[in-house]
Design a protein around this motif. Structure first.
Motif, PDB file in Angstrom:
ATOM      1  N   MET A   1       0.840  -1.193   0.000  1.00 26.18           N
ATOM      2  CA  MET A   1       0.000   0.000   0.000  1.00 26.18           C
ATOM      3  C   MET A   1       0.876   1.244   0.000  1.00 26.18           C
ATOM      4  N   LEU A   2       0.398   2.271  -0.695  1.00 23.30           N
ATOM      5  CA  LEU A   2       1.103   3.552  -0.762  1.00 23.30           C
ATOM      6  C   LEU A   2       0.156   4.667  -0.351  1.00 23.30           C
ATOM      7  N   VAL A   3       0.609   5.540   0.546  1.00 23.76           N
ATOM      8  CA  VAL A   3      -0.137   6.731   0.928  1.00 23.76           C
ATOM      9  C   VAL A   3       0.551   7.939   0.307  1.00 23.76           C
ATOM     10  N   VAL A   4      -0.202   8.700  -0.482  1.00 21.13           N
ATOM     11  CA  VAL A   4       0.326   9.914  -1.104  1.00 21.13           C
ATOM     12  C   VAL A   4      -0.332  11.112  -0.438  1.00 21.13           C
ATOM     13  N   GLY A   5       0.413  11.822   0.380  1.00 20.97           N
ATOM     14  CA  GLY A   5      -0.111  12.998   1.062  1.00 20.97           C
ATOM     15  C   GLY A   5      -0.101  14.193   0.133  1.00 20.97           C
ATOM     16  N   CYS A   6      -1.290  14.720  -0.174  1.00 18.50           N
ATOM     17  CA  CYS A   6      -1.405  15.844  -1.106  1.00 18.50           C
ATOM     18  C   CYS A   6      -1.768  17.145  -0.401  1.00 18.50           C
ATOM     19  N   ASP A   7      -1.631  17.172   0.908  1.00 16.24           N
ATOM     20  CA  ASP A   7      -1.950  18.361   1.691  1.00 16.24           C
ATOM     21  C   ASP A   7      -0.680  19.187   1.889  1.00 16.24           C
ATOM     22  N   PRO A   8      -0.739  20.509   1.654  1.00 14.02           N
ATOM     23  CA  PRO A   8       0.452  21.346   1.871  1.00 14.02           C
ATOM     24  C   PRO A   8       1.021  21.261   3.282  1.00 14.02           C
ATOM     25  N   LYS A   9       0.189  20.834   4.268  1.00 10.28           N
ATOM     26  CA  LYS A   9       0.702  20.692   5.637  1.00 10.28           C
ATOM     27  C   LYS A   9       1.676  19.523   5.747  1.00 10.28           C
ATOM     28  N   SER A  10       1.658  18.630   4.788  1.00 14.38           N
ATOM     29  CA  SER A  10       2.595  17.499   4.733  1.00 14.38           C
ATOM     30  C   SER A  10       2.548  16.641   5.992  1.00 14.38           C
ATOM     31  N   LYS A  35      16.224  10.622  -6.157  1.00  9.79           N
ATOM     32  CA  LYS A  35      16.073   9.192  -6.363  1.00  9.79           C
ATOM     33  C   LYS A  35      14.856   8.708  -5.583  1.00  9.79           C
ATOM     34  N   GLU A  36      14.427   7.490  -5.871  1.00 12.33           N
ATOM     35  CA  GLU A  36      13.235   6.957  -5.214  1.00 12.33           C
ATOM     36  C   GLU A  36      13.363   6.989  -3.697  1.00 12.33           C
ATOM     37  N   GLU A  37      14.532   6.619  -3.179  1.00  9.62           N
ATOM     38  CA  GLU A  37      14.700   6.561  -1.724  1.00  9.62           C
ATOM     39  C   GLU A  37      14.653   7.940  -1.063  1.00  9.62           C
ATOM     40  N   ASP A  38      14.740   8.998  -1.866  1.00  5.74           N
ATOM     41  CA  ASP A  38      14.656  10.351  -1.312  1.00  5.74           C
ATOM     42  C   ASP A  38      13.217  10.762  -1.011  1.00  5.74           C
ATOM     43  N   VAL A  39      12.250  10.116  -1.663  1.00  5.61           N
ATOM     44  CA  VAL A  39      10.856  10.555  -1.522  1.00  5.61           C
ATOM     45  C   VAL A  39       9.904   9.463  -1.061  1.00  5.61           C
ATOM     46  N   VAL A  40      10.287   8.200  -1.189  1.00  9.59           N
ATOM     47  CA  VAL A  40       9.423   7.090  -0.786  1.00  9.59           C
ATOM     48  C   VAL A  40       9.955   6.499   0.519  1.00  9.59           C
ATOM     49  N   TYR A  41       9.142   6.589   1.584  1.00 14.39           N
ATOM     50  CA  TYR A  41       9.551   6.100   2.906  1.00 14.39           C
ATOM     51  C   TYR A  41       8.617   4.977   3.353  1.00 14.39           C
ATOM     52  N   ASP A  71       3.840  13.650 -11.873  1.00 17.88           N
ATOM     53  CA  ASP A  71       4.595  13.445 -13.114  1.00 17.88           C
ATOM     54  C   ASP A  71       6.060  13.142 -12.811  1.00 17.88           C
ATOM     55  N   PHE A  72       6.628  13.873 -11.846  1.00 19.16           N
ATOM     56  CA  PHE A  72       8.037  13.676 -11.496  1.00 19.16           C
ATOM     57  C   PHE A  72       8.246  12.311 -10.853  1.00 19.16           C
ATOM     58  N   LEU A  73       7.287  11.897 -10.014  1.00 22.68           N
ATOM     59  CA  LEU A  73       7.411  10.610  -9.334  1.00 22.68           C
ATOM     60  C   LEU A  73       7.509   9.468 -10.339  1.00 22.68           C
ATOM     61  N   ARG A  74       6.742   9.544 -11.403  1.00 21.20           N
ATOM     62  CA  ARG A  74       6.759   8.480 -12.412  1.00 21.20           C
ATOM     63  C   ARG A  74       8.123   8.374 -13.092  1.00 21.20           C
ATOM     64  N   LYS A  75       8.890   9.453 -13.087  1.00 28.00           N
ATOM     65  CA  LYS A  75      10.205   9.434 -13.729  1.00 28.00           C
ATOM     66  C   LYS A  75      11.264   8.763 -12.862  1.00 28.00           C
ATOM     67  N   VAL A  76      11.087   8.809 -11.539  1.00 26.56           N
ATOM     68  CA  VAL A  76      12.132   8.299 -10.646  1.00 26.56           C
ATOM     69  C   VAL A  76      11.731   7.016  -9.927  1.00 26.56           C
ATOM     70  N   SER A  77      10.470   6.598 -10.057  1.00 28.23           N
ATOM     71  CA  SER A  77      10.021   5.430  -9.301  1.00 28.23           C
ATOM     72  C   SER A  77       8.873   4.728 -10.013  1.00 28.23           C
ATOM     73  N   ARG A  78       8.774   3.423  -9.769  1.00 26.27           N
ATOM     74  CA  ARG A  78       7.654   2.634 -10.278  1.00 26.27           C
ATOM     75  C   ARG A  78       6.708   2.247  -9.146  1.00 26.27           C
ATOM     76  N   VAL A  79       6.804   2.952  -8.023  1.00 18.34           N
ATOM     77  CA  VAL A  79       6.038   2.563  -6.846  1.00 18.34           C
ATOM     78  C   VAL A  79       4.531   2.602  -7.099  1.00 18.34           C
ATOM     79  N   LEU A  80       4.055   3.523  -7.938  1.00 16.42           N
ATOM     80  CA  LEU A  80       2.624   3.605  -8.223  1.00 16.42           C
ATOM     81  C   LEU A  80       2.115   2.333  -8.899  1.00 16.42           C
ATOM     82  N   GLU A  81       2.974   1.690  -9.678  1.00 11.97           N
ATOM     83  CA  GLU A  81       2.584   0.464 -10.372  1.00 11.97           C
ATOM     84  C   GLU A  81       2.850  -0.783  -9.540  1.00 11.97           C
ATOM     85  N   GLU A  82       3.728  -0.683  -8.550  1.00 12.65           N
ATOM     86  CA  GLU A  82       4.156  -1.869  -7.805  1.00 12.65           C
ATOM     87  C   GLU A  82       3.251  -2.214  -6.624  1.00 12.65           C
ATOM     88  N   VAL A  83       2.518  -1.249  -6.102  1.00 12.54           N
ATOM     89  CA  VAL A  83       1.672  -1.521  -4.935  1.00 12.54           C
ATOM     90  C   VAL A  83       0.263  -1.912  -5.375  1.00 12.54           C
TER      91      VAL A  83
END
Length: 232
Positions: A1-10, A35-41, A71-83
């Motif tokens: 499972m992947l949680v994508v926080g889209c709130d400016p409060k982060s 890189k993927e490890e910089d943004v996916v925790y 758009d940027f995430l798709r360039k550095v990671s396949r996480v959206l397709e892997e979960v």
């Protein structure tokens, strides 16, 4: 499972990861090679987490930031397709069209609206339903996150609102001090108080979402009817 926080409060992933994580927008604006490890925790129970973030107050469009980040995430990671499941936590009290990016890009199969029984949250929820209609996106259900409003009639009001919206109340989440206690410890209620009643409520909600309710086209209420409902 992947949680994508889209709130400016982060703050969507704090209780999962146990701390704030760097946002994609901050890293992009810094001009760093990402890189993927910089943004996916990875957080509690292996849930992967991303925080989109947003611009500084008064500068730029936070909604536009979501589009850029996805758009940027798709360039550095396949996480959206892997979960197997992606949950987009999107604020509903901001009318900027950029916040509908996950819908416009065809990334959403189920949409749920979280509200309470007070007038302003119901007003925001009703506005979201108008946006769903414009985007031809059905609504899978309404979730009431109680604020103990309306003199104990909050659940009844939320049920009426969902029914008149041509949807259903998927869950009523009572106000519980355990939630705030766990938030201060930066853990989820299920992790921090696994045997509590509120943890059972969240588990039941998860089962409802995974079961996949039949989505329906919402029928937004008029402003007049919305005010009447909140005052009944």
């Amino acid at each position: 499972m992947l949680v994508v926080g889209c709130d400016p409060k982060s703050d969507s992933s704090i209780t999962l990861v146990g701390r704030r994580i760097p946002t994609m927008m901050d890293l992009i604006l810094d001009g760093r090679e990402i890189k993927e490890e910089d943004v996916v925790y990875e957080g509690y129970r292996g849930v992967k987490c991303i925080e989109v973030g947003g611009p500084e107050p008064g500068v730029g469009c936070a909604g536009r930031g979501i589009i850029v980040a996805i758009d940027f995430l798709r360039k550095v990671s396949r996480v959206l397709e892997e979960v197997e499941l992606v949950l987009y936590d999107v604020p509903g009290d901001i009318v900027c069209g950029g916040f509908s990016a996950p819908l416009r890009k065809g990334l959403v199969s189920q949409a749920y609206i979280i509200t309470s029984g007070e007038y302003m949250p119901l007003y925001a929820a009703n506005n979201i339903s108008k946006g769903l209609v414009r985007l031809n996106t059905p609504l899978s259900g309404v979730i009431c996150n109680s604020r103990e409003a309306a003199a104990g009639r909050e659940k009844e009001i939320a049920e009426r609102f969902a029914e008149e919206l041509n949807s259903r109340l998927v869950a009523f989440i009572p106000k519980d001090p355990i939630v705030q206690q766990c938030e201060r410890r930066a853990v989820t209620a299920i992790q921090g108080a696994p045997n509590s009643e509120i943890a059972q409520v969240y588990r039941a909600l998860a089962r409802e979402v995974m079961a996949g309710a039949e989505p329906r086209t919402p029928r937004p209420l008029s402003d007049e009817r919305l005010r009447e409902l909140s005052m009944e």
